[in-house]
Write an enzyme that holds these catalytic residues in place. Structure first.
Site, PDB file in Angstrom:
ATOM      1  N   HIS A 108      35.004  41.801  46.336  1.00 37.83           N
ATOM      2  CA  HIS A 108      36.193  42.291  46.991  1.00 37.83           C
ATOM      3  C   HIS A 108      36.363  41.261  48.291  1.00 37.83           C
ATOM      4  O   HIS A 108      35.547  41.474  49.163  1.00 37.83           O
ATOM      5  CB  HIS A 108      36.435  43.461  47.208  1.00 37.83           C
ATOM      6  CG  HIS A 108      37.505  43.858  47.976  1.00 37.83           C
ATOM      7  ND1 HIS A 108      37.389  44.305  49.001  1.00 37.83           N
ATOM      8  CD2 HIS A 108      38.817  43.986  47.520  1.00 37.83           C
ATOM      9  CE1 HIS A 108      39.036  44.475  49.627  1.00 37.83           C
ATOM     10  NE2 HIS A 108      39.607  44.450  48.597  1.00 37.83           N
TER      11      HIS A 108
ATOM     12  N   HIS B 139      39.056  38.392  51.130  1.00 38.77           N
ATOM     13  CA  HIS B 139      40.265  37.362  51.275  1.00 38.77           C
ATOM     14  C   HIS B 139      39.630  36.238  50.385  1.00 38.77           C
ATOM     15  O   HIS B 139      39.270  35.300  51.843  1.00 38.77           O
ATOM     16  CB  HIS B 139      40.750  37.504  52.594  1.00 38.77           C
ATOM     17  CG  HIS B 139      41.057  38.914  53.151  1.00 38.77           C
ATOM     18  ND1 HIS B 139      42.328  39.322  52.431  1.00 38.77           N
ATOM     19  CD2 HIS B 139      40.869  39.804  53.994  1.00 38.77           C
ATOM     20  CE1 HIS B 139      42.751  40.201  53.152  1.00 38.77           C
ATOM     21  NE2 HIS B 139      41.553  40.810  53.982  1.00 38.77           N
TER      22      HIS B 139
END
Length: 240
Positions: free
Chosen positions: A24, A26
């Site tokens: 998880h 960006h």
């Protein structure tokens, strides 16, 4: 291509001791097959109305959120509202700041990060449909979680109930946020960048609603996963 991408691909695909794995963060779309590996991850993501996302981020940089309330943010102390920023032509609320969801879905090609690129928009749409297992929207998050639980129970079993009843379903909320005025919204919507980001958002929303219509049904205010809609007419060899 960068060495960090190569290392990341090798790490994800060769780290046998920690599987299954859930990564998880960006991360812009990365084509693992480009690096000669057969195992590819299943991408999932959530998108948000582009103006709502920018407004939320603007105030997040100034006031933080309820996850780490004591952490000093980069713009802490700046009391200028989002409306005032747009009115004065500030850099933190410029239309170029809207260019975020398209490049992340587009990937690591240089043109993906060229604000206003029509090619990047089309590539982002292509990747969303062909490379992502599921892309949800923030305003229909419960539906998104329910579909994930049905499709990937190994990871998401019990997630829907936890989302409905858990105390941390909405863990990160910006501490202070003022909704933008109609004039501010209208000004941002004049930009070509907003039009393209909004086109991508509407595309993602339509695709998610299409998937949802074939996956869940609502009854008495509750969502239910649809039963299996296929069957095998004949199976060979027959088991005695």
């Amino acid at each position: 291509m960068s060495l960090s991408q190569v290392r990341f691909v090798r790490n994800v695909t060769s780290w046998r001791e920690m599987k299954p794995g859930f990564y998880h963060g960006h991360v812009a779309y990365l084509d693992f097959s480009k690096y000669g590996v057969q195992a590819k991850p299943m991408y999932i993501n959530v998108v948000r109305d582009p103006i709502e996302r920018l407004v939320s981020y603007y105030y997040f940089l100034r006031f933080g959120d309820n996850y780490r309330p004591g952490l000093r943010r980069r713009k802490q102390g700046d009391k200028k509202t989002f409306d005032e920023c747009v009115s004065s032509g500030g850099s933190d609320c410029a239309p170029e700041k809207l260019w975020l969801q398209i490049p992340f879905f587009c990937g690591h090609h240089s043109e993906c990060w060229d604000a206003g690129s029509r090619w990047a928009l089309e590539q982002a749409k292509y990747n969303l449909v062909n490379e992502y297992l599921l892309v949800g929207v923030t305003e229909e998050l419960e539906d998104f979680i329910m579909i994930l639980e049905a499709v990937l129970p190994r990871f998401f079993k019990g997630a829907t109930e936890l989302y409905r009843t858990g105390k941390k379903s909405h863990l990160r909320k910006t501490t202070e946020k003022k909704p933008p005025s109609k004039e501010t919204i209208a000004k941002l919507q004049q930009s070509d960048i907003w039009k393209m980001e909004n086109e991508f958002y509407e595309f993602a929303l339509e695709q998610f609603q299409f998937v949802r219509a074939h996956a869940v049904r609502e009854k008495d205010g509750e969502l239910y996963v649809l039963a299996q809609s296929f069957f095998y007419e004949k199976i060979y060899p027959k088991v005695s």
